[in-house]
Motif scaffolding. Structure first.
Motif, PDB file in Angstrom:
ATOM      1  N   ALA A 104       1.464   8.121   7.663  1.00  0.00           N
ATOM      2  CA  ALA A 104       0.311   7.485   7.012  1.00  0.00           C
ATOM      3  C   ALA A 104      -0.872   8.429   6.857  1.00  0.00           C
ATOM      4  O   ALA A 104      -1.178   9.203   7.766  1.00  0.00           O
ATOM      5  N   THR A 105      -1.550   8.331   5.699  1.00  0.00           N
ATOM      6  CA  THR A 105      -2.681   9.203   5.369  1.00  0.00           C
ATOM      7  C   THR A 105      -3.858   9.042   6.332  1.00  0.00           C
ATOM      8  O   THR A 105      -4.448  10.015   6.775  1.00  0.00           O
ATOM      9  N   VAL A 106      -4.219   7.800   6.626  1.00  0.00           N
ATOM     10  CA  VAL A 106      -5.436   7.555   7.411  1.00  0.00           C
ATOM     11  C   VAL A 106      -5.158   7.642   8.909  1.00  0.00           C
ATOM     12  O   VAL A 106      -5.921   8.241   9.656  1.00  0.00           O
ATOM     13  N   ALA A 157      -8.227   2.599   3.223  1.00  0.00           N
ATOM     14  CA  ALA A 157      -7.267   3.090   2.233  1.00  0.00           C
ATOM     15  C   ALA A 157      -7.169   4.604   2.301  1.00  0.00           C
ATOM     16  O   ALA A 157      -8.150   5.278   2.550  1.00  0.00           O
ATOM     17  N   GLY A 158      -5.983   5.123   2.084  1.00  0.00           N
ATOM     18  CA  GLY A 158      -5.820   6.565   1.979  1.00  0.00           C
ATOM     19  C   GLY A 158      -5.060   6.887   0.712  1.00  0.00           C
ATOM     20  O   GLY A 158      -3.922   6.475   0.547  1.00  0.00           O
ATOM     21  N   HIS A 159      -5.717   7.577  -0.216  1.00  0.00           N
ATOM     22  CA  HIS A 159      -5.042   7.971  -1.456  1.00  0.00           C
ATOM     23  C   HIS A 159      -4.811   9.471  -1.426  1.00  0.00           C
ATOM     24  O   HIS A 159      -5.733  10.236  -1.183  1.00  0.00           O
ATOM     25  N   THR A 160      -3.568   9.882  -1.692  1.00  0.00           N
ATOM     26  CA  THR A 160      -3.273  11.314  -1.719  1.00  0.00           C
ATOM     27  C   THR A 160      -3.192  11.785  -3.161  1.00  0.00           C
ATOM     28  O   THR A 160      -2.509  11.190  -3.979  1.00  0.00           O
ATOM     29  N   GLY A 169       0.843  -1.205   0.000  1.00  0.00           N
ATOM     30  CA  GLY A 169       0.000   0.000   0.000  1.00  0.00           C
ATOM     31  C   GLY A 169       0.869   1.242   0.000  1.00  0.00           C
ATOM     32  O   GLY A 169       2.092   1.167   0.149  1.00  0.00           O
ATOM     33  N   ASP A 170       0.231   2.369  -0.235  1.00  0.00           N
ATOM     34  CA  ASP A 170       0.926   3.665  -0.174  1.00  0.00           C
ATOM     35  C   ASP A 170       2.075   3.796  -1.166  1.00  0.00           C
ATOM     36  O   ASP A 170       3.083   4.434  -0.893  1.00  0.00           O
ATOM     37  N   THR A 171       1.908   3.197  -2.334  1.00  0.00           N
ATOM     38  CA  THR A 171       2.939   3.347  -3.354  1.00  0.00           C
ATOM     39  C   THR A 171       2.661   4.549  -4.265  1.00  0.00           C
ATOM     40  O   THR A 171       3.471   4.857  -5.134  1.00  0.00           O
ATOM     41  N   ILE A 205       3.851   6.650  11.687  1.00  0.00           N
ATOM     42  CA  ILE A 205       5.067   6.677  10.876  1.00  0.00           C
ATOM     43  C   ILE A 205       5.119   5.387  10.062  1.00  0.00           C
ATOM     44  O   ILE A 205       4.853   4.301  10.584  1.00  0.00           O
ATOM     45  N   ARG A 206       5.427   5.511   8.774  1.00  0.00           N
ATOM     46  CA  ARG A 206       5.548   4.311   7.952  1.00  0.00           C
ATOM     47  C   ARG A 206       6.939   3.722   8.093  1.00  0.00           C
ATOM     48  O   ARG A 206       7.930   4.433   8.015  1.00  0.00           O
ATOM     49  N   ARG A 207       6.985   2.394   8.266  1.00  0.00           N
ATOM     50  CA  ARG A 207       8.283   1.698   8.292  1.00  0.00           C
ATOM     51  C   ARG A 207       8.813   1.677   6.855  1.00  0.00           C
ATOM     52  O   ARG A 207       8.029   1.642   5.913  1.00  0.00           O
TER      53      ARG A 207
HETATM   54 MG    MG Z   1      -2.419   4.984   1.238  1.00  0.00          MG
END
Ligand code: MG
Ligand code: IMP
Length: 338
Positions: A247-249, A40-43, A11-13, A253-255
């Motif tokens: 993270a968007t949602v 899901a979080g889309h930016t 996710g988050d690519t 912090i993203r690893r």
């Molecule tokens: Mg996302």
């Protein structure tokens, strides 16, 4: 013409960015969202505004695109209605009659369960408990709510009819291959399969209708929540390399880890992409920020991309060089697509 866009890592690519670019560049008629739901979080960054979306498809930036949410997806009506307002898309966003609806009790259960919240590290959006209720066949669907009536349509019929008329459609995947309930790092996964086949099923499209599958990889790997991550950087290392993301949602912090060919090869096997999109190349190669032509990319960036093509045997057609929709290198024409 049917494009399916899915994520090859956790996710988050940057699927949101890729989908919004395609919706404008190809003047797409319909963008239909598959995947789990508001976890899901889309930016999307477009014309100097940043949108963080959890329900409305990322193709909203094209005012001509019709935006649909498939029957396999979950909707939180509160989030949905807020995003309609934020994106000013009322009148062109619809969900299927059979789309599942998340209730407050699902969110409370997701956040209150130590298994889900502490061990798995879910987004707390109620998605897992709602999916469980769907399997138990007690979940309420969109058609059960009077106030959603004006947003309902037959999504599989609309999408298949549009394809019959040779219109352009994108199926928007969410989450990522290794968060798949079946193919991911179980139990540290989401509550559904999220590979390309699943996204087709979420929307109601048969596999023979698909023309192009775009598999999206970021130039490095990130993951939020629990579960294994090969070659994971420490927070200090990630910070030094400029890879720290929030993270968007959930605001976590993203690893982070370097680009990973073990994951990428398996993602290719599971999704059968015809094209690859590489995002955030400017994070690895700062001088490439905002570039829009392949020939202008630094030698290092071009080597990085060519190495991916050589190892995965799939052409890299789209390269994202910055957050804005227009920060994109589109090689489809020169590589014989379109
Ligand atoms: Mg996302
Ligand atoms: P859930 O989908 O909220 O149940 O969370 C299960 C796992 O999937 C957790 O590790 C989440 O962080 C992760 N996850 C779910 N959706 C996304 C997403 O859209 N991007 C990244 N991680 C996600």
């Amino acid at each position: 013409m049917l494009y399916v866009v899915v994520d090859g890592f956790f996710g988050d690519t940057g699927k949101g960015k890729v989908i919004s670019y395609l919706s404008v560049a190809d003047d797409v008629d319909i963008v239909a969202r598959g995947g789990v739901g508001p976890n899901a979080g889309h930016t999307v960054v477009y014309e100097n505004r940043t949108y963080k979306l959890r329900q409305v498809p990322s193709g909203f930036v094209n005012p001509r695109s019709r935006l649909l949410i498939g029957p396999g997806v979950l909707v939180n009506p509160e989030v949905f209605l807020k995003e309609l307002e934020l994106t000013n898309t009322k009148g062109r966003v619809f969900m299927d009659h059979q789309t599942g609806i998340i209730e407050q009790k699902h969110i409370e259960e997701d956040r209150g369960s130590s298994h889900l919240k502490n061990k798995i590290g879910t987004t707390g959006s109620g998605s897992g408990p709602a999916m469980r209720d769907r399997v138990m066949r007690i979940l309420k669907l969109a058609k059960d709510y009077e106030f959603l009536k004006e947003y309902l349509t037959d999504v599989p019929y609309e999408v298949n009819s549009a394809l019959d008329e040779n219109k352009r459609v994108i199926l928007e995947g969410t989450q990522g291959t290794f968060l798949s309930l079946y193919h991911g790092t179980y139990p540290y996964v989401t509550s559904k399969d999220v590979t390309a086949s699943a996204i087709c099923s979420d929307v109601g499209v048969g596999p023979k209708r698909v023309d192009e599958i775009v598999l999206v990889f970021k130039s490095y790997v990130t993951r939020v929540g629990g579960g294994p991550l090969e070659n994971e950087y420490s927070i200090e290392e990630a910070k030094k390399l400029g890879l720290l993301e929030i993270a968007t949602v959930t605001g976590r912090i993203r690893r982070a880890a370097p680009f990973n060919f073990n994951y990428a090869k398996r993602a290719v096997m599971l999704n059968s992409p015809t094209q690859i999109a590489i995002t955030k190349i400017d994070v690895l190669f700062k001088e490439d920020f905002g570039k829009r032509e392949w020939s202008k990319l630094s030698k290092e960036a071009r080597n990085f991309i060519t190495n991916i093509e050589d190892n995965l045997n799939v052409p890299v057609t789209l390269i994202s060089t910055g957050p804005d929709v227009k920060h994109t290198i589109d090689r489809r024409k020169e590589l014989g697509f379109v």
